[in-house]
Enzyme design. Structure first.
Site, PDB file in Angstrom:
ATOM      1  N   LYS A  68      -9.382 -11.895   3.645  1.00 22.47           N
ATOM      2  CA  LYS A  68      -9.591 -12.091   2.197  1.00 22.47           C
ATOM      3  C   LYS A  68      -9.863 -13.548   1.805  1.00 22.47           C
ATOM      4  O   LYS A  68     -10.563 -13.799   0.837  1.00 22.47           O
ATOM      5  CB  LYS A  68      -8.384 -11.564   1.412  1.00 22.47           C
ATOM      6  CG  LYS A  68      -8.334 -10.041   1.349  1.00 22.47           C
ATOM      7  CD  LYS A  68      -7.187  -9.551   0.497  1.00 22.47           C
ATOM      8  CE  LYS A  68      -7.173  -8.038   0.461  1.00 22.47           C
ATOM      9  NZ  LYS A  68      -6.070  -7.498  -0.348  1.00 22.47           N
ATOM     10  N   ASP A 104      -8.109  -6.804  -6.699  1.00 20.14           N
ATOM     11  CA  ASP A 104      -6.654  -6.613  -6.567  1.00 20.14           C
ATOM     12  C   ASP A 104      -5.958  -7.008  -7.877  1.00 20.14           C
ATOM     13  O   ASP A 104      -5.016  -6.357  -8.317  1.00 20.14           O
ATOM     14  CB  ASP A 104      -6.091  -7.507  -5.435  1.00 20.14           C
ATOM     15  CG  ASP A 104      -6.323  -6.910  -4.060  1.00 20.14           C
ATOM     16  OD1 ASP A 104      -6.556  -5.685  -3.957  1.00 20.14           O
ATOM     17  OD2 ASP A 104      -6.261  -7.670  -3.063  1.00 20.14           O
TER      18      ASP A 104
HETATM   19  P1  NAP Z   1      -0.857 -10.243   4.729  1.00 21.14           P
HETATM   20  O1  NAP Z   1      -1.906 -11.186   4.252  1.00 21.14           O
HETATM   21  O2  NAP Z   1      -0.772  -9.911   6.171  1.00 21.14           O
HETATM   22  O3  NAP Z   1       0.581 -10.846   4.267  1.00 21.14           O
HETATM   23  C1  NAP Z   1       1.762 -10.182   4.575  1.00 21.14           C
HETATM   24  C2  NAP Z   1       2.974 -11.000   4.114  1.00 21.14           C
HETATM   25  O4  NAP Z   1       4.140 -10.238   4.446  1.00 21.14           O
HETATM   26  C3  NAP Z   1       3.100 -12.349   4.808  1.00 21.14           C
HETATM   27  O5  NAP Z   1       3.598 -13.282   3.891  1.00 21.14           O
HETATM   28  C4  NAP Z   1       4.111 -12.071   5.922  1.00 21.14           C
HETATM   29  O6  NAP Z   1       4.966 -13.149   6.215  1.00 21.14           O
HETATM   30  C5  NAP Z   1       4.977 -10.990   5.323  1.00 21.14           C
HETATM   31  N1  NAP Z   1       5.481 -10.111   6.381  1.00 21.14           N
HETATM   32  C6  NAP Z   1       4.751  -9.299   7.188  1.00 21.14           C
HETATM   33  N2  NAP Z   1       5.560  -8.629   8.037  1.00 21.14           N
HETATM   34  C7  NAP Z   1       6.817  -9.043   7.768  1.00 21.14           C
HETATM   35  C8  NAP Z   1       8.091  -8.734   8.305  1.00 21.14           C
HETATM   36  N3  NAP Z   1       8.232  -7.837   9.297  1.00 21.14           N
HETATM   37  N4  NAP Z   1       9.186  -9.343   7.790  1.00 21.14           N
HETATM   38  C9  NAP Z   1       9.053 -10.245   6.800  1.00 21.14           C
HETATM   39  N5  NAP Z   1       7.876 -10.593   6.246  1.00 21.14           N
HETATM   40  C10 NAP Z   1       6.774  -9.997   6.718  1.00 21.14           C
HETATM   41  O7  NAP Z   1      -0.945  -8.850   3.959  1.00 21.14           O
HETATM   42  P2  NAP Z   1      -1.488  -8.572   2.465  1.00 21.14           P
HETATM   43  O8  NAP Z   1      -2.933  -8.269   2.489  1.00 21.14           O
HETATM   44  O9  NAP Z   1      -1.011  -9.665   1.565  1.00 21.14           O
HETATM   45  O10 NAP Z   1      -0.739  -7.184   2.145  1.00 21.14           O
HETATM   46  C11 NAP Z   1       0.650  -7.148   1.899  1.00 21.14           C
HETATM   47  C12 NAP Z   1       1.066  -5.742   1.501  1.00 21.14           C
HETATM   48  O11 NAP Z   1       0.437  -5.385   0.278  1.00 21.14           O
HETATM   49  C13 NAP Z   1       0.659  -4.654   2.513  1.00 21.14           C
HETATM   50  O12 NAP Z   1       1.701  -3.714   2.598  1.00 21.14           O
HETATM   51  C14 NAP Z   1      -0.550  -4.028   1.894  1.00 21.14           C
HETATM   52  O13 NAP Z   1      -0.717  -2.673   2.264  1.00 21.14           O
HETATM   53  C15 NAP Z   1      -0.212  -4.132   0.416  1.00 21.14           C
HETATM   54  N6  NAP Z   1      -1.419  -4.143  -0.420  1.00 21.14           N
HETATM   55  C16 NAP Z   1      -1.522  -3.158  -1.341  1.00 21.14           C
HETATM   56  C17 NAP Z   1      -2.624  -3.131  -2.160  1.00 21.14           C
HETATM   57  C18 NAP Z   1      -2.729  -2.039  -3.185  1.00 21.14           C
HETATM   58  O14 NAP Z   1      -3.835  -1.828  -3.698  1.00 21.14           O
HETATM   59  N7  NAP Z   1      -1.654  -1.383  -3.538  1.00 21.14           N
HETATM   60  C19 NAP Z   1      -3.632  -4.115  -2.058  1.00 21.14           C
HETATM   61  C20 NAP Z   1      -3.473  -5.107  -1.109  1.00 21.14           C
HETATM   62  C21 NAP Z   1      -2.361  -5.122  -0.288  1.00 21.14           C
HETATM   63  P3  NAP Z   1       4.511 -14.429   7.060  1.00 21.14           P
HETATM   64  O15 NAP Z   1       3.868 -15.332   6.064  1.00 21.14           O
HETATM   65  O16 NAP Z   1       5.781 -14.936   7.615  1.00 21.14           O
HETATM   66  O17 NAP Z   1       3.549 -13.924   8.105  1.00 21.14           O
END
Ligand code: NAP
Length: 270
Positions: A68, A104
């Site tokens: 992204k 988003d």
């Molecule tokens: P991302 O860029 O990979 O970021 C994930 C974040 O979560 C990072 O800050 C990471 O921490 C943290 N994290 C991941 N695994 C973890 C764990 N086991 N324990 C603690 N922290 C953890 O992902 P993203 O795109 O932002 O998406 C995040 C969530 O939002 C996902 O579940 C995704 O499905 C959801 N989402 C939903 C929508 C919707 O339309 N509803 C849209 C977009 C995303 P670190 O910084 O330490 O790596």
């Protein structure tokens, strides 16, 4: 029926096993009478994927993690709102010129519609691509932001960009946030027993928004609802961000009620 006239759209990311964008997009194309199909392309080389979008004439591309932010400099233009957020989740290809957008933020606005943010304490869990849009939404609506992330350096990056304070897990109880936003994958299928806030006592008057939509009812959402908090699932955001993607590309707008009912029916069976 798929013919040589059928337009090709894509979702790109890595990994993509979790993506339900093709399911949702293909449902909307059918409802709206659009002759197109969306397929998932897991890519390990973003530059090649972007060339592929141009070469194959892919009209609409949904962009997911980890691309992204990285995709922004590879595009012909980036919409001002996406620039302010610092992330693109949608690319529209008009005659080989690629434009980036962030829908988003529209999904987040729809999910938090009616929730007062101004002067409220907003606790944001996670600091990845989706957290950028959530942080932008909170600050642009006058919220006071607090960040909690596994890697504090990434939360600090968000705090530098949007203001607010980085906190440690032990400070959450004392903070007593008005709004909690989970932008981590903790609690997502298949690890549905997990929660980003184990042992936390939610309260009435709080809003808890989990960006996860698979499952619709995460452990976080269930615990918050049981305590009388307003619990908002990521399903509403997922529906609205995808509806906005289709609108940007085709000009056609799917009905959100129908889209959410479709998701309800299909997500429950996963
Ligand atoms: P991302 O860029 O990979 O970021 C994930 C974040 O979560 C990072 O800050 C990471 O921490 C943290 N994290 C991941 N695994 C973890 C764990 N086991 N324990 C603690 N922290 C953890 O992902 P993203 O795109 O932002 O998406 C995040 C969530 O939002 C996902 O579940 C995704 O499905 C959801 N989402 C939903 C929508 C919707 O339309 N509803 C849209 C977009 C995303 P670190 O910084 O330490 O790596």
């Amino acid at each position: 029926m798929i013919t040589s006239a059928t337009k090709l759209n894509a979702v790109i990311g890595n990994p993509l096993g979790h993506s339900l964008s093709p399911l949702l997009h293909n449902y909307m194309y059918e409802r709206l009478g659009i002759d197109a199909v969306m397929l998932a392309f897991e890519s390990s080389d973003l530059r090649k994927a972007v060339n592929g979008i141009k070469d194959l004439g892919i009209g609409l591309t949904a962009v997911t993690l980890p691309f992204k932010e990285a995709i922004m400099p590879l595009l012909g233009s980036v919409d001002p709102l996406a620039s302010k957020i610092g992330a693109v989740n949608t690319v529209v290809n008009k005659n080989g010129r690629l434009s980036g957008y962030n829908t988003d933020i529209l999904g987040i606005a729809a999910a938090l519609k009616g929730v007062p943010v101004r002067g409220r304490k907003v606790l944001l869990l996670g600091a990845g691509g989706a957290a950028l849009a959530a942080a932008y939404y909170a600050v642009s609506n006058g919220g006071d932001l607090y960040y909690l992330n596994r890697t504090p350096a990434k939360a600090k990056r968000l705090a530098r960009r949007f203001g607010g304070e980085v906190i440690l897990p032990k400070a959450v109880e004392g903070l007593d946030p008005d709004i909690i936003v989970n932008a981590t994958p903790i609690g997502m299928h298949p690890k549905t027993d997990a929660t980003p806030l184990p042992g936390y006592r939610f309260r009435k008057g709080q809003t808890v928004f989990d960006l996860i939509y698979n499952p619709v009812r995460t452990r976080l959402i269930s615990e918050a609802a049981r305590a009388g908090a307003r619990a908002v699932s990521g399903e509403v955001m997922f529906a609205h961000q995808a509806i906005a993607q289709v609108k940007l590309w085709s000009g056609k707008q799917a009905e959100s009620g129908k889209v959410i009912r479709f998701l309800d029916k299909n997500l429950i069976n996963l």
